[in-house]
Scaffold this active site. Structure first.
Site, short mmCIF file in Angstrom:
data_model
loop_
_atom_site.label_atom_id
_atom_site.label_comp_id
_atom_site.label_asym_id
_atom_site.label_seq_id
_atom_site.Cartn_x
_atom_site.Cartn_y
_atom_site.Cartn_z
N SER A 293 1.01 3.63 3.45
CA SER A 293 0.66 2.43 2.69
C SER A 293 1.77 2.08 1.72
CB SER A 293 -0.64 2.66 1.91
OG SER A 293 -0.42 3.48 0.77
N ASP A 294 1.92 0.78 1.45
CA ASP A 294 2.71 0.41 0.29
C ASP A 294 1.98 0.92 -0.94
OD1 ASP A 294 4.61 -0.72 -1.37
OD2 ASP A 294 4.59 -2.67 -0.37
N TRP A 295 2.66 0.93 -2.08
CA TRP A 295 2.13 1.59 -3.27
C TRP A 295 0.91 0.84 -3.80
CZ3 TRP A 295 5.26 4.03 -0.73
CH2 TRP A 295 5.89 5.21 -1.14
N ALA A 296 -0.27 1.47 -3.66
CA ALA A 296 -1.56 0.91 -4.04
C ALA A 296 -1.98 -0.24 -3.14
CB ALA A 296 -1.57 0.47 -5.51
N ALA A 297 -1.52 -0.21 -1.88
CA ALA A 297 -1.94 -1.24 -0.92
C ALA A 297 -3.15 -0.81 -0.10
CB ALA A 297 -0.78 -1.57 0.02
#
Length: 873
Positions: A293-297
């Site tokens: 995941s992208d950061w906090a996605a």
């Protein structure tokens, strides 16, 4: 009319790029929005099988995972939390088996947040070289520097954004709005990074084409009242023929990791979109690595696991929240049966397959830097201020990379105009250099956090894609050194608004003026001069247009150098007779001044090509950004109704004449093209993939004794905010952080999500990148290129193909090569045409087909200068 019809056909046939039903928490927000694009589900998540050249790494990974406990598997699928350890993202470790914590680190231009590292040219700049060898060399050098710092995964290269709109803030991190150029850049960079023993992470997958509204909390911070990330609504044909194309190249090149993006795709978040991750990436493209995941996605727990996400970064729901969708919650989900064991096994196998594929072992050197401070000593667990030790060893990883950066900076500089052979310079009598972009940032090259300002020359744009300069050679510094060596009078004014001083300087006799101007952009968490990541328009910054017009009004020999993150509007001054030369120098990195000096003085003969189109105005591009929410408080809706018609494809379709066309670039010599020929190879017909997979492998049984999963108090201290896989209670419902984990899977997961039985293979699949027959060579085109000038040079012949249908682009790039040709000499340009190159995506059969329309190949020096053509038989 075609675009509306194409989209309607895709909708009617169920062929729109698809996703799972939204998670229950999101259904109610959308229940009255019947017009929003949606996606059908694709389950179960395909399991890795070691296909392609992954067999050896896959076997090692299966063997390793079979020895792991459930919590050890979850430990490598879940990040430890923001600032939990030294890297921007880091997994838990498996000390029992000797596996060190994995370090994920930006950026696509160099190691972020450390020291004694290099800053390379941007992806967009290296794309302008049209040189596969330089794509690879840059990737290899960046990989070597990441490896030297103890990094496991380099968070790059980038093909999302591809550059749908020229104002896109992070276009500079990627390569080009053309999918072939972007795909070759992505693949060659991936090979270079991974040959250095570092896992490449291709990002951001997919439809991540603007910074505005990519995250609701970020947008709220800028005053926009939205509750969800924007939705990129993309039809099936456009997805395959444009946005998915470069990622297919990366998968075929063996990329180990792919990062899913912040945005939604057809109203399902990209990191829980089952059609996207399960259907397209793992099913059709046969991706063997893991989805990060992208950061906090990540926006859900079990739903994202079922939809194909393999690893959550940085692990916490929001930064420093101490909560996670996975970690403890994933342990609970396996124990209560809502996530099958085989799915967690597959996550771990995918991660470790990529790890072993790049040559990683269990005795990797430790991480020798901290992302959070440059202090030598400090807390290894930065958020918790715990674990005080030496965290920065200040290891110098630069090697001899400065010379490569200088070479790429020069070879990526596009000569757009050169009246009466103004360039190259040869000991000019009096040189005046004008503009803030020629000089230094008065706060130092790293004086603005994450390069979030536009002070001085533009060597790097802003955001997480940045890194710290070891130094920055400014144009003023390099040019003054050259001029003094030549005996040239040299003076500079580095303030765009010092009008009287500038006019007094450039009005003197025998002056050659070089005006430096720029345009900046970056990631959406930073606002610079009112630009929230994305550019607000395509004009030059800091009154650059007025600066050029003022200087050229007084100086009949005015040279313009543009540093920018994409095209700019030059209509007001580019055709002035006093503007004798124009160069685009992109975002060149630490050797900026040396690189531009090499070009201006002819030490390097320019051959770069613009990797995008320069239009007369922003309306020419067609696909604009969404700057104002259009769906109330819900997810902004961005309909990609232009389909595949972006950049030069849009200009061609609308018959708009650009200022400078895609692929254009001048040289200090001249070239002619002749003698085009074509040969066929007689390849067998295309065969869709059939059959079924094996059943999902289950690699070891997990304990069903709940107390085995409790936090081992007394074994080691609990770190504040650190994400663990352990339980705090034997009551599973109480142990979970969110109520969904107390439900059964049947209550909220689509049918088939837990099914580990043998599954039908995807017809368009069959191997990493897709059906292997797509890369069969059907034709080979050759042409003669002659250097008709008096100096040695390099030329970039380009192959374009017309696919023939009235609904197709006029032509599409399909090949190129950068050739060195001596003065008066000739050489042969050769380009293979694969089945994929002349195929269209068919929404009915869900496969690639060669239509009955006549195909024509064109060869020339740019997308609008194609003197040679030949029909494909």
């Amino acid at each position: 009319m075609f675009l509306s019809y194409q989209l309607a056909v895709a909708l009617l046939t169920g062929a729109v790029c698809a996703s799972p039903s939204p998670a229950p928490r999101a259904i109610y927000a959308r229940q009255n929005q019947s017009t929003l694009q949606t996606s059908p589900p694709f389950y179960p998540s395909p399991w890795a099988d070691g296909s392609g050249d992954w067999a050896d790494a896959y076997a090692k990974a299966k063997d390793f995972v079979s020895k792991m406990t459930l919590m050890e598997k979850i430990n490598i699928t879940t990040g430890v939390g923001w600032e939990g350890e030294q890297c921007v993202g880091q997994t838990g470790s498996v000390p029992r088996l000797g596996l060190r914590s994995m370090c994920m680190q930006d950026s696509p231009v160099g190691v972020r947040d450390t020291d004694y590292n290099s800053v390379f040219s941007s992806g967009q700049s290296v794309a302008a070289t049209f040189d596969r060898a330089l794509f690879y060399a840059r990737g290899l050098a960046m990989g070597q520097e990441h490896r030297g710092k103890g990094v496991t995964v380099q968070l790059g290269p980038v093909a999302g954004p591809i550059g749908r709109s020229p104002e896109g803030g992070r276009n500079w991190e990627g390569f080009s709005p053309d999918p072939v150029l972007s795909g070759i850049g992505l693949a060659e960079t991936t090979k270079g990074i991974q040959d250095a023993g570092v896992i490449a992470c291709a990002k951001h997958f997919i439809g991540n084409e603007q910074e505005h509204f990519r995250q609701a909390p970020e947008s709220q911070g800028f005053g926009f009242n939205i509750t969800d990330s924007y939705s990129s609504n993309i039809d099936d044909t456009t997805m395959h023929e444009l946005y998915l194309w470069p990622f297919a190249d990366a998968v075929r090149a063996g990329v180990g990791s792919i990062m899913c993006s912040y945005n939604q795709l057809n109203n399902s978040y990209a990191c829980q979109n089952s059609k996207l991750l399960n259907g397209l990436l793992k099913g059709e493209l046969g991706f063997q690595g893991w989805v990060m995941s992208d950061w906090a996605a990540q926006h859900s727990g079990t739903e994202s696991a079922a939809a194909g996400l393999d690893q959550t970064m940085p692990g916490d729901v929001t930064f420093n929240s101490a909560t996670s969708y996975w970690g403890t919650n994933l342990t609970v989900a396996v124990l209560n049966g809502t996530v099958p064991e085989w799915r967690v096994d597959d996550m771990a196998v995918r991660i470790l397959s990529a790890y072993f594929k790049v040559g990683r072992t269990l005795d990797e050197p430790e991480i020798n830097f901290s992302s959070w401070t440059l202090d030598t000593y400090g807390p290894v667990h930065y958020a918790a201020s715990q674990g005080y030790q030496q965290i920065n060893q200040h290891v110098d990883v630069r090697g001899e990379h400065a010379s490569l950066i200088r070479e790429i900076g020069a070879k990526s500089t596009v000569l757009l105009k050169n009246t009466n052979n103004t360039l190259p310079l040869s000991k000019p009598k009096f040189l005046a250099v004008i503009g803030e972009d020629a000089g230094p940032n008065l706060y130092g090259p790293n004086g603005c956090s994450d390069r979030g300002c536009d002070n001085g020359t533009l060597g790097m744009a802003w955001g997480s894609g940045s890194s710290n300069f070891p130094y920055l050679i400014t144009p003023d510094f390099a040019l003054s050194y050259q001029a003094i060596s030549d005996g040239t009078i040299y003076q500079s004014v580095l303030d765009n608004y010092a009008t009287s001083q500038i006019e007094a300087l450039v009005a003197q006799a025998d002056v050659t003026s070089i005006v430096f101007v720029n345009v900046d952009s970056g990631e959406g968490y930073i606002e610079v001069d009112g630009n929230i990541g994305d550019r607000n328009n395509l004009t030059l910054w800091n009154s650059g247009d007025d600066l050029i017009k003022n200087v050229s009004a007084l100086c009949s020999n005015t040279i313009v150098v543009i540093h920018s993150t994409g095209p700019v509007i030059v209509s007001e001054w580019y055709d002035s007779p006093n503007v004798t030369a124009i160069l685009w120098a992109g975002v060149p990195g630490q050797e900026s001044g040396n690189s531009i000096t090499d070009i201006l003085y002819g030490k390097v003969n320019p051959a770069a090509r613009t990797p995008f189109t320069w239009g007369a105005d922003s309306a020419s591009y067609g696909a604009d950004l969404l700057y104002t929410p259009n769906n109330g408080e819900g997810a902004p809706q961005i309909d990609f109704t232009e389909g595949v018609f972006i950049d030069y494809r849009a200009f061609d379709a609308k018959n708009i004449t650009p200022i400078y066309e895609f692929g254009f670039g001048l040289s200090y010599t001249t070239f002619e093209y002749s003698d085009i020929k074509i040969s066929g190879s007689g390849v067998t017909p295309y065969t869709p993939t059939t059959g079924t997979t094996s059943a999902a492998p289950v690699l070891g049984n997990y304990s069903t004794i709940i107390s085995d999963y409790l936090f081992p108090n007394g074994s080691f201290p609990r770190i504040w905010q650190y994400i663990y896989p352990y339980l705090n209670t034997t009551d599973l419902a109480a142990a979970a952080d969110e109520s969904d984990y107390g439900k059964t899977a049947a209550e909220y997961l689509p049918a088939g999500a837990l099914d580990g039985s043998a599954q039908p293979k995807v017809a368009a699949g069959g191997g990493p990148g897709g059906n292997p027959q797509l890369w069969d060579v059907l034709y080979t085109v050759t042409a003669t290129v002659t250097n008709t000038g008096s100096v040695d040079g390099e030329e970039v012949p380009q192959l374009y193909i017309s696919l023939g249908a009235p609904t197709d682009p006029v032509k599409v790039l399909r090949g190129f090569e950068r050739l060195s040709i001596g003065a008066g000499q000739s050489t042969t340009f050769t380009a293979d045409i694969t089945r994929r190159d002349i195929s269209n995506w068919d929404t009915v059969s869900q496969n690639w087909v060669i239509t009955n329309y006549t195909k024509t190949a064109y060869v020339g020096s740019s997308s609008r200068k194609l003197p040679l053509s030949i029909k494909l038989s």
